[in-house]
Design an enzyme around this catalytic site. Structure first.
Site, mmCIF file in Angstrom:
data_model
loop_
_atom_site.group_PDB
_atom_site.id
_atom_site.type_symbol
_atom_site.label_atom_id
_atom_site.label_comp_id
_atom_site.label_asym_id
_atom_site.label_seq_id
_atom_site.Cartn_x
_atom_site.Cartn_y
_atom_site.Cartn_z
ATOM 1 N N HIS A 49 0.821 -1.208 0.000
ATOM 2 C CA HIS A 49 0.000 0.000 0.000
ATOM 3 C C HIS A 49 0.856 1.259 0.000
ATOM 4 O O HIS A 49 2.017 1.245 0.405
ATOM 5 C CB HIS A 49 -0.954 0.018 1.201
ATOM 6 C CG HIS A 49 -0.232 0.090 2.513
ATOM 7 N ND1 HIS A 49 0.267 -1.023 3.156
ATOM 8 C CD2 HIS A 49 0.085 1.149 3.300
ATOM 9 C CE1 HIS A 49 0.869 -0.657 4.288
ATOM 10 N NE2 HIS A 49 0.773 0.657 4.394
ATOM 11 N N HIS A 55 -1.847 10.496 6.396
ATOM 12 C CA HIS A 55 -1.912 9.355 7.315
ATOM 13 C C HIS A 55 -1.165 9.644 8.613
ATOM 14 O O HIS A 55 -1.592 9.224 9.685
ATOM 15 C CB HIS A 55 -1.336 8.112 6.621
ATOM 16 C CG HIS A 55 -1.132 6.937 7.508
ATOM 17 N ND1 HIS A 55 -2.116 6.429 8.330
ATOM 18 C CD2 HIS A 55 -0.037 6.140 7.700
ATOM 19 C CE1 HIS A 55 -1.651 5.379 8.983
ATOM 20 N NE2 HIS A 55 -0.390 5.197 8.632
#
Length: 200
Positions: A49, A55
């Site tokens: 990913h 994030h």
């Protein structure tokens, strides 16, 4: 062409406490429906990913702002087996590229989620940026230790403008120069997305 993407299957290990992967059929030809249709439930950090800076930095870019040019182009696979922490001293002895992928010895299929893996020292992240690296790839699930809460490696990469590709399947891939294609799902407003990563 080498597929360096981790398999996604029922029971695939995910970060402890994160949303497990599930695939369920909502329509089935064998039960009278005209088509087979499935639905998936999963974490955005599934297998191989791409992290968006948002994030780990609240003011960071979300997934749609990551330039595709960073994710496609010449790359270097580096053999980093035996390194508990990626340091500047180690990096000074290896060849780097704009897209640098690090094989640390993680198997392509995890029987269980790894609790110990190579993390990246903040000084190493800054050094990589200074050498022109824009994408850092690793076969590990994170660039920080499993128990880290302040995420110094992630934040150093964010400050240096380097994007992070995690969970690569690099077992059996010789160190060397390749072309990388690592395209995430186009999830607008997201913190991360699974990637299909290919070397050629």
């Amino acid at each position: 062409m080498l597929d360096i993407t981790r398999r996604i299957y029922p029971g695939v290990p995910v970060w402890p406490g994160d949303t497990p992967y599930s695939y369920q059929l909502t329509a089935l030809i064998a039960q009278g429906d005209s088509v087979n249709v499935g639905k998936i439930t999963t974490t955005t950090h599934l297998g191989t990913h791409l992290d968006a800076p948002w994030h780990y930095v609240d003011t960071g870019e979300k997934l749609e702002s990551v330039p595709l040019s960073v994710l496609v182009g010449p790359c270097r696979v580096v053999d980093a087996r035996g390194q508990k922490a990626l340091s500047v001293a180690f990096l000074k002895g290896v060849e780097l590229a704009e897209r640098s992928l690090f094989f640390t010895g993680q198997p392509n299929d995890w029987a269980d989620f790894p609790h110990h893996f190579m993390h990246v020292e903040p000084e190493a992240a800054r050094y990589l940026a200074g050498q022109g690296v824009r994408l850092f790839g690793t076969d590990c699930p994170s660039v920080d230790p499993l128990t880290s809460k302040d995420l110094p490696g992630h934040k150093a990469f964010a400050q240096a403008g380097v994007y992070i590709l995690e969970g690569l399947a690099l077992e059996g891939v010789p160190a060397g120069t390749y072309e990388l294609l690592a395209l995430p799902l186009r999830l607008e407003g997201a913190d991360a997305a699974p990637v299909r990563a290919i070397l050629r």
